[in-house]
Design a protein around this motif. Structure first.
Motif, PDB file in Angstrom:
ATOM      1  N   SER A 251      16.762 -10.368   4.242  1.00 38.43           N
ATOM      2  CA  SER A 251      15.750  -9.777   3.374  1.00 38.43           C
ATOM      3  C   SER A 251      15.638 -10.611   2.114  1.00 38.43           C
ATOM      4  O   SER A 251      16.638 -10.867   1.423  1.00 38.43           O
ATOM      5  CB  SER A 251      16.115  -8.333   3.030  1.00 38.43           C
ATOM      6  OG  SER A 251      15.163  -7.774   2.145  1.00 38.43           O
ATOM      7  N   ALA A 254      12.181  -6.780  -1.629  1.00 39.39           N
ATOM      8  CA  ALA A 254      12.397  -5.347  -1.388  1.00 39.39           C
ATOM      9  C   ALA A 254      11.394  -4.828  -0.365  1.00 39.39           C
ATOM     10  O   ALA A 254      10.191  -5.116  -0.434  1.00 39.39           O
ATOM     11  CB  ALA A 254      12.275  -4.577  -2.694  1.00 39.39           C
ATOM     12  N   GLY A 255      11.911  -4.073   0.589  1.00 42.60           N
ATOM     13  CA  GLY A 255      11.046  -3.448   1.586  1.00 42.60           C
ATOM     14  C   GLY A 255      10.554  -4.375   2.669  1.00 42.60           C
ATOM     15  O   GLY A 255       9.636  -4.016   3.410  1.00 42.60           O
ATOM     16  N   ALA A 281      11.038   6.467   6.705  1.00 44.91           N
ATOM     17  CA  ALA A 281      10.362   5.224   6.339  1.00 44.91           C
ATOM     18  C   ALA A 281       9.173   4.948   7.245  1.00 44.91           C
ATOM     19  O   ALA A 281       9.359   4.644   8.426  1.00 44.91           O
ATOM     20  CB  ALA A 281      11.337   4.053   6.389  1.00 44.91           C
ATOM     21  N   VAL A 332       8.357  -2.047   5.010  1.00 43.13           N
ATOM     22  CA  VAL A 332       8.688  -0.637   4.829  1.00 43.13           C
ATOM     23  C   VAL A 332       7.958  -0.080   3.618  1.00 43.13           C
ATOM     24  O   VAL A 332       7.932  -0.709   2.548  1.00 43.13           O
ATOM     25  CB  VAL A 332      10.211  -0.450   4.658  1.00 43.13           C
ATOM     26  CG1 VAL A 332      10.558   1.022   4.458  1.00 43.13           C
ATOM     27  CG2 VAL A 332      10.956  -1.008   5.864  1.00 43.13           C
ATOM     28  N   ASP A 333       7.345   1.095   3.789  1.00 46.77           N
ATOM     29  CA  ASP A 333       6.781   1.832   2.661  1.00 46.77           C
ATOM     30  C   ASP A 333       7.951   2.515   1.943  1.00 46.77           C
ATOM     31  O   ASP A 333       8.514   3.489   2.441  1.00 46.77           O
ATOM     32  CB  ASP A 333       5.779   2.866   3.173  1.00 46.77           C
ATOM     33  CG  ASP A 333       5.047   3.569   2.031  1.00 46.77           C
ATOM     34  OD1 ASP A 333       5.561   3.562   0.896  1.00 46.77           O
ATOM     35  OD2 ASP A 333       3.976   4.154   2.277  1.00 46.77           O
ATOM     36  N   GLU A 334       8.329   1.995   0.782  1.00 49.08           N
ATOM     37  CA  GLU A 334       9.536   2.455   0.110  1.00 49.08           C
ATOM     38  C   GLU A 334       9.355   3.771  -0.638  1.00 49.08           C
ATOM     39  O   GLU A 334      10.295   4.236  -1.301  1.00 49.08           O
ATOM     40  CB  GLU A 334      10.044   1.375  -0.842  1.00 49.08           C
ATOM     41  CG  GLU A 334      10.531   0.126  -0.110  1.00 49.08           C
ATOM     42  CD  GLU A 334      11.478  -0.686  -0.949  1.00 49.08           C
ATOM     43  OE1 GLU A 334      11.144  -0.933  -2.114  1.00 49.08           O
ATOM     44  OE2 GLU A 334      12.564  -1.027  -0.438  1.00 49.08           O
ATOM     45  N   GLY A 338      13.059   3.854   1.468  1.00 52.35           N
ATOM     46  CA  GLY A 338      13.388   2.555   2.046  1.00 52.35           C
ATOM     47  C   GLY A 338      14.570   2.616   2.989  1.00 52.35           C
ATOM     48  O   GLY A 338      15.087   3.683   3.332  1.00 52.35           O
TER      49      GLY A 338
END
Length: 454
Positions: A251, A254-255, A281, A332-334, A338
């Motif tokens: 990663s 973020a997300g 998520a 990902v929709d945090e 998350g």
């Protein structure tokens, strides 16, 4: 003399090129096979761990050799999953299954009436229930008009009952004997001013005339407004799925999480590890063949791991269209919290591959793969086995990989290739160059000859 020598050199070059054959040493991986059953044809279910040693996405570098190093004739069966265009969605009738609120039986006792074709006409409780005692425990679906394997169940229900709906699925052909088809789960959730719904439940790809859905918790089932069954329209079933070992990812923001597959694969399902309880998520999955290509959206859905009535409810799989990909990205929709800073491990599923070969010569036999240069040599199954009827195929002998042994030749660990490794190629080029040099020398000597005077 020079002309004869040159023609002989060219002829030797052609002869060597014709007789030069592939050998096990030309492939980076060799796996010993054990045979059982009646030959001379044998069927091998190719393990995914072995398949990942191939250098070609279409497995064109798979070969089988006997003890003398001779190539065996073979056929590669690598069927893909059924495409959406070949699936049919049918509306089916549904009948409520009532029972008393105090009943402890897992299955409501009912009286069923059907016509001569087996189509359900009426379903009533066996015992007369008093007013206020009747509780809706489940539904009976009539699939008697569908004659092909059932792939998916699609439900809709009244909007008053939100949340998760979990139920058991049973199948029958006579309404007397029932076979468990596992559990199903649908959901309707409100999330961040959005409505998230899950209506589909996967079925095992078998035929059945009737399905019985019994709700687990809460005891009262929702009121259905629609029931559909998706069935395969073709006469064959796809090969089963095989799952990989967990694959670590990375990663960089973020997300967003990415994974690199060992090779280009036709991935059909992806399972994401949800290690933390109460995870929710909405996600979008993208894929591509290589880093220079743009990302293509493959799937989207809602992943969750929640506690409901003391049980761990998990939805961690995504369905993919089966495109060949080597890189995957999960966005990902945090707003749901998350999935953490570290990329979760994933497992991917592809269709299993079968190798059918004709055993010629003495064993033991070896499966070889791992070459970027050899040409595909798989034959159609109807060519390899003249009578390739289902009954004949069911009697084929079995071949298996011996233990977990995978022998990798030294050439696979050497980069670049050490000079002198491919002696056949070097010999062929030497003969060819000698032939060309002989032709050039003959032409030069003819040019130097003085013209004949008349």
């Amino acid at each position: 003399m020079n002309l004869k020598w040159s023609l002989g050199a060219v002829g030797l070059c052609v002869a060597l090129s014709v007789t030069a054959q592939e050998a096990p040493a030309d492939f980076t991986t060799q796996v010993p096979l054990s045979l059982s059953g009646e030959g001379p044809w044998y069927r091998l279910d190719l393990p995914l761990a072995v398949q990942l040693n191939a250098r070609q996405t279409d497995l064109g570098d798979v070969r089988v050799f006997n003890a003398a190093g001779e190539v065996q004739a073979y056929s590669l069966a690598r069927e893909q999953a059924q495409s959406r265009e070949s699936l049919v969605v049918s509306d089916v009738k549904w009948f409520p299954l009532y029972d008393s609120a105090s009943a402890r039986e897992a299955v409501p006792s009912v009286r069923v009436q059907s016509n001569a074709n087996g189509t359900l006409v009426e379903v009533q409780p066996s015992n007369q229930l008093k007013a206020g005692e009747a509780v809706l425990r489940g539904w009976l679906l009539d699939a008697s008009a569908i004659k092909v394997p059932l792939q998916q169940l699609i439900l809709d229900w009244t909007s008053e009952q939100d949340g998760f709906q979990r139920f058991s699925i049973e199948a029958s052909d006579d309404l007397q004997h029932w076979q468990s088809w596992g559990e199903g789960q649908v959901a309707r959730l409100s999330f961040a001013d959005e409505r998230v719904e899950q209506h589909e439940v996967g079925l095992p790809g078998q035929s059945a005339r009737y399905l019985r859905l019994l709700w687990n918790a809460p005891q009262a089932a929702p009121v259905l407004t629609s029931a559909q069954l998706q069935s395969a329209s073709s006469s064959y079933l796809p090969q089963p799925l095989v799952w990989s070992e967990p694959l670590a990812g990375s990663s960089t923001k973020a997300g967003e999480y990415t994974w690199q597959l060992p090779m280009g694969l036709s991935v059909e399902q992806l399972q994401i590890e949800l290690s933390q309880a109460n995870s929710l998520a909405p996600v979008t999955l993208s894929g591509r063949r290589e880093s220079s290509l743009p990302w293509q959206t493959l799937s989207s859905g809602l992943l969750y791991r929640l506690m409901q009535n003391g049980q761990d409810v998990v939805q961690n799989q995504l369905q993919l269209p089966g495109h060949v990909v080597q890189q995957l990205k999960l966005t990902v929709d945090e707003r749901g919290g998350g999935l953490g800073a570290q990329a979760p491990a994933v497992r991917y599923a592809v269709r299993s591959t079968q190798v059918v070969f004709l055993a010629r010569g003495a064993g033991p036999y070896t499966l070889a793969l791992g070459s970027a240069t050899v040409k595909a040599a798989s034959l159609p199954l109807s060519t390899l086995i003249p009578d390739d009827s289902p009954k004949r195929l069911a009697t084929l002998g079995q071949a298996k990989v011996e233990g977990a042994a995978v022998m990798t030749s030294q050439a696979s660990a050497v980069a670049p290739i050490v000079p002198g490794t491919h002696w056949k190629k070097i010999g062929l080029w030497a003969v060819l160059l000698l032939g060309v040099a002989g032709l050039a020398g003959m032409a030069f000597s003819l040019l130097r000859k003085p013209p004949v005077k008349s």
